[in-house]
Motif scaffolding. Structure first.
Motif, short mmCIF file in Angstrom:
data_model
loop_
_atom_site.label_atom_id
_atom_site.label_comp_id
_atom_site.label_asym_id
_atom_site.label_seq_id
_atom_site.Cartn_x
_atom_site.Cartn_y
_atom_site.Cartn_z
N THR A 245 31.34 40.66 38.10
CA THR A 245 32.73 40.24 37.95
C THR A 245 33.66 41.43 38.00
OG1 THR A 245 31.98 38.39 36.58
CG2 THR A 245 34.32 38.93 36.52
N MET A 246 33.25 42.54 37.39
CA MET A 246 34.05 43.77 37.45
C MET A 246 34.24 44.22 38.90
SD MET A 246 32.55 46.09 34.32
CE MET A 246 32.88 45.72 32.61
N ARG A 247 33.13 44.21 39.66
CA ARG A 247 33.19 44.62 41.07
C ARG A 247 34.10 43.69 41.87
NH1 ARG A 247 30.48 49.13 43.84
NH2 ARG A 247 29.46 50.19 42.12
N ALA A 248 33.98 42.40 41.63
CA ALA A 248 34.80 41.44 42.36
C ALA A 248 36.29 41.63 42.06
CB ALA A 248 34.37 40.01 42.01
N LEU A 249 36.59 41.90 40.79
CA LEU A 249 37.99 42.11 40.42
C LEU A 249 38.52 43.40 41.04
CD1 LEU A 249 40.36 41.10 38.74
CD2 LEU A 249 39.45 42.40 36.79
N ARG A 250 37.69 44.43 41.06
CA ARG A 250 38.08 45.70 41.67
C ARG A 250 38.39 45.50 43.16
NH1 ARG A 250 33.51 49.94 41.39
NH2 ARG A 250 33.55 49.13 39.26
N LYS A 251 37.53 44.71 43.82
CA LYS A 251 37.71 44.46 45.25
C LYS A 251 38.98 43.65 45.51
CE LYS A 251 35.16 42.76 49.28
NZ LYS A 251 33.87 42.18 49.74
N SER A 252 39.24 42.62 44.67
CA SER A 252 40.41 41.77 44.89
C SER A 252 41.70 42.54 44.63
CB SER A 252 40.34 40.55 43.98
OG SER A 252 40.44 40.91 42.60
N ALA A 253 41.63 43.54 43.75
CA ALA A 253 42.83 44.34 43.44
C ALA A 253 43.25 45.20 44.61
CB ALA A 253 42.56 45.21 42.21
N ASN A 254 42.31 45.45 45.56
CA ASN A 254 42.64 46.25 46.73
C ASN A 254 43.37 45.42 47.79
OD1 ASN A 254 41.41 48.64 45.83
ND2 ASN A 254 39.38 47.88 46.42
#
Length: 502
Positions: free
Chosen positions: A493-502
């Motif tokens: 979930t952390m990785r997904a949120l990081r990716k969506s923030a880009n």
């Protein structure tokens, strides 16, 4: 006229050339920084021509320092893994996607579900991760079909450098193990594996496999003009950096173990055959010496963690000795602060595989000092190596090398946590030294690798474990493991949120 042997090390963030006298003293050296370009989806790419030009500059500088010394040979090593493709004319078709590349993380998960990862492990001895050639090749083919259609040859970093120096396309057993080589008998690339991965058409991309200390190739006229080194100078085959460092440290016989702490970590042991491996979580490289293999773990938790905290704390201008002195103010255990050093874009590959692995701190409060945070990074990096040491059941002295081990503090943490003696080579550049060792054999100056390794050997320094710190470090180490276990479920979930923030 005196003689020297040159070792070239094509590292991830810096390349270097080192001239050694034939009794192992460093006579001349030069290094050049090379950039890694990161993308929003985990990309980690490098300009192959820029790397070659940096190496040519290093060789030219070293040659200019030789004062008439004769170069008897050039040895090669470099970073491994990734996808480094050239066309029929020998020009890169795209930037190299290096070992840190994380764009294929979802594909790694898919291969793990459909059993392809198990097949890769069975044949090549390698645990799957997003920077590994087969999975990254498929990722690039799907997303860049027109570019990838121009590919003619896969040349890892040191193979690319040899091609630019000699015009020959070849690799060695250690690098071939990272593609489709069957390490169980090192008989050649596995058509069975290629078929299982739907990569049969990739087999023509893979170059001839040679012994790392086998017949050399002559330096070309074009490369001679760029480097100033005489045309015809023997250029060795070499090995991937983690393997060749063993030769630089004199660890060349079955049972020898060594550690590296650079951009990535490394803990490895030479075994008489793949049947002797200690863990299915490890990776295995064929060495080309009969059935011998190097079993190792290469956590992606290396010195970039230290560079990162140096930047985050505004210490870029501070000397590393001063930074380490600050970390020592916290004392063992960092006052309960635990750092998980999984900062690489590609996640982690040893001693566990998780493309979603993420870095974090735990255990902080309003009483936490910056020295606690700083020391926790040193400890987190060391604990990652401790876990690999224990997984591989290493019980002998720890022979260490690499920029991270220039830190006395990391050597001390490692010794105190494991209870083992840490032995550090005094001279730097073990990778380049190992490449030079192999090149001396290729050039016919020595009949065997152990003889050449002994001739180029260097003195060492030891770090004995401090029993007063052992129990505290064991408690902190166990807390490190427990903290990671608690956080792993939220990493995706952390990785997904990081990716969506880009």
């Amino acid at each position: 006229m005196s003689e020297v042997i040159i070792g070239v090390d094509g590292g991830t963030t810096a390349v270097k050339a080192v001239a050694f006298t034939l009794d192992g003293e460093i006579y001349a050296t030069h290094h050049e920084s090379v950039p890694v370009n990161y993308g929003p989806n985990g990309e980690a790419e490098q300009d192959m021509n820029l790397i070659w030009q940096a190496v040519a500059t290093c060789l030219k500088s070293v040659n200019d320092q030789l004062d008439g010394h004769e170069v008897v040979g050039i040895g090669l090593t470099g970073q491994g893994d990734g996808v480094w493709l050239v066309d029929e004319a020998g020009e890169p078709i795209r930037p190299a996607a290096n070992w840190m590349d994380g764009r294929a993380g979802e594909r790694v998960a898919a291969w793990s579900k459909d059993g392809k990862d198990a097949k890769v492990l069975e044949v090549t001895g390698t645990s799957l991760f997003s920077g590994l050639f087969p999975v990254l090749l498929e990722e690039l083919r799907e997303n860049e079909p027109e570019v990838m259609a121009r590919a003619a040859t896969q040349l890892y970093c040191k193979d690319w450098l040899r091609f630019k120096l000699t015009g020959e396309r070849a690799t060695d057993f250690s690098e071939a193990s990272r593609t489709l080589l069957d390490v169980r008998d090192a008989s050649g690339y596995s058509e069975e594996l290629a078929k299982a991965l739907n990569l049969s058409d990739a087999l023509p991309l893979l170059p001839e496999v040679r012994h790392p200390a086998g017949k050399p190739s002559p330096l070309s006229e074009e490369a001679a003009a760029q480097t100033g080194i005489p045309a015809g100078t023997p250029v060795g085959v070499g090995q991937i950096d983690v393997a060749v460092t063993g030769a630089g440290l004199g660890a060349v016989e079955d049972g020898a173990t060594w550690l590296i702490l650079g951009t990535t970590g490394f803990v490895g042991t030479l075994l008489p055959s793949v049947a002797e491996r200690k863990s299915d979580l490890s990776m295995v490289l064929a060495t080309g010496n009969d059935a011998q293999v190097l079993e190792f773990m290469a956590p992606m938790t290396g010195t970039p963690n230290l560079d990162w905290i140096r930047k985050m704390l505004g210490l870029e201008e501070a000397d590393w000795d001063d930074i380490e002195a600050g970390a020592r103010k916290a004392g063992p255990g960092s006052h309960g602060v635990i750092y998980l050093p999984y900062a690489a874009p590609g996640g982690e590959r040893a001693p566990f595989l998780d493309a979603a692995a993420s870095a974090s701190w735990q255990g902080m409060s309003l009483t936490t000092e910056r020295e606690d945070i700083l020391r926790s990074v040193y400890e987190g990096v060391a604990f990652s190596l401790v876990e690999c040491i224990e997984t591989l059941e290493v019980t002998d002295d720890l022979l260490v090398s690499g920029g991270g081990f220039r830190s006395d503090l990391i050597c001390e943490i490692l010794a105190d946590t494991t209870g083992l003696t840490v032995v550090r080579q005094d001279a730097p550049e073990a990778g380049a030294r190992g490449a030079a060792v192999l090149a001396l054999v290729s050039a016919g100056r020595y009949g065997t690798i152990p003889e050449a390794a002994e001739a180029l050997g260097a003195s060492t320094q030891t770090f004995e474990p401090n029993p007063d710190n052992h129990d505290l470090y064991r408690e902190a180490y166990q807390l490190f493991l427990d903290t990671r276990g608690a956080l792993r479920p939220v990493w995706p979930t952390m990785r997904a949120l990081r990716k969506s923030a880009n």
